[in-house]
Scaffold this active site. Sequence first.
Site, mmCIF file in Angstrom:
data_model
loop_
_atom_site.group_PDB
_atom_site.id
_atom_site.type_symbol
_atom_site.label_atom_id
_atom_site.label_comp_id
_atom_site.label_asym_id
_atom_site.label_seq_id
_atom_site.Cartn_x
_atom_site.Cartn_y
_atom_site.Cartn_z
ATOM 1 N N CYS A 75 -7.151 -3.339 6.377
ATOM 2 C CA CYS A 75 -8.425 -2.661 6.123
ATOM 3 C C CYS A 75 -9.415 -3.527 5.371
ATOM 4 O O CYS A 75 -10.624 -3.457 5.619
ATOM 5 C CB CYS A 75 -8.189 -1.345 5.390
ATOM 6 S SG CYS A 75 -7.467 -1.521 3.730
ATOM 7 N N CYS A 109 0.834 -1.202 0.000
ATOM 8 C CA CYS A 109 0.000 0.000 0.000
ATOM 9 C C CYS A 109 0.869 1.253 0.000
ATOM 10 O O CYS A 109 0.594 2.217 -0.716
ATOM 11 C CB CYS A 109 -0.936 -0.016 1.211
ATOM 12 S SG CYS A 109 -2.144 1.327 1.201
#
Length: 361
Positions: A201, A102
Amino acid sequence: MHKKILVAMSGGVDSSATAAILCHAGYDCIGVTMKLYDLPDDSVRSNTCCTLSDAEDARSVAYRLGMKYYVMNFTGDFAKEVIDRFVTAYEKGETPNPCIDCNRYMKFAKLYQRAAMLGCDAIATGHYARISYHKETGRWRLQKSKNEAKDQSYVLYAMTQEQLAHTLFPLGNFESKAEVRQLAAECGLLNAEKRDSQDICFVPDGNYAAFIQQYTGKQYPHGDFIDKSGKRLGEHRGIIAYTIGQRKGLGISAPHPLYVCKKCTENNTIVLSEESDLYTSSLLAREFNWIMYDGAPKEPISVTAKTRYHAKEAAAIAIPRKDGTVFIQFAEPQRAVTAGQAVVLYDGKNVIGGGTIYETK
């Protein structure tokens, strides 16, 4: 000096404090929340980020600080660059770290590009790390946070010189998280005491195997648990459901504790063994990014190395190879070194570089 800064705002206290610090220092700040994944706004999922309430918290902070604020949709890029890589790694028998991907492909690539389009001089995030310029070598350095308990340099090792030159980590100079929360409270930010996000997430319940099955629509076949000699010990639920060093959830009755020692995708078996078999003395890493040097060193170097985010640094020798990989020999055997995780090399407070583990010996 950077003047216009794009601040990545997750809705948490760290990124909010980062925005406050820069605004009060006189920078022209733009707040951006990256919409990465569609997650229901469920109060039970309080340990993750990316919910609707997180975006509202970020918007509230930006409004209080007088910042422009945007939510930018990166869901397609996130699926390709992070989730797909995550799934592929598990299918290959590896254990990935999606936070590294990410940072590499989203925050310091896609968001960095968006910042340039908005005319920003730099981006800023709430990471606990530091950046400095080394005049003698003419290179930017990534360094550990002063608050080593919160240090996040491990997940930032893939940053390039250009990215380091145009990134700010204001929280890297704080000694404790309590100081950050106090600053946020003094600035009147509503999330000063908000809990830290801890889970991935897109897998808020931590059940990676269930997520992968739902995401891919595949059913991963059961197979055999075996011991080192090849003797069958029982049945596993699919190779994606396990990671190296795992002890719990095996469903195997034995006179002594057993651990996942090896995952064999070629025949869909998982080797269980005693803890002593989890220790390895060396590894090979691919896709290596050198930060302190302009390319790989010509000779072996003495380093300390981390093979997991929460692992302790261990003394080692790093030997660059002609094919671009790096062989790392540890002074003492290390526990549960796992393919797919990152190995990050340090020289004191400085990050030398890092890469992805693909083989252990």
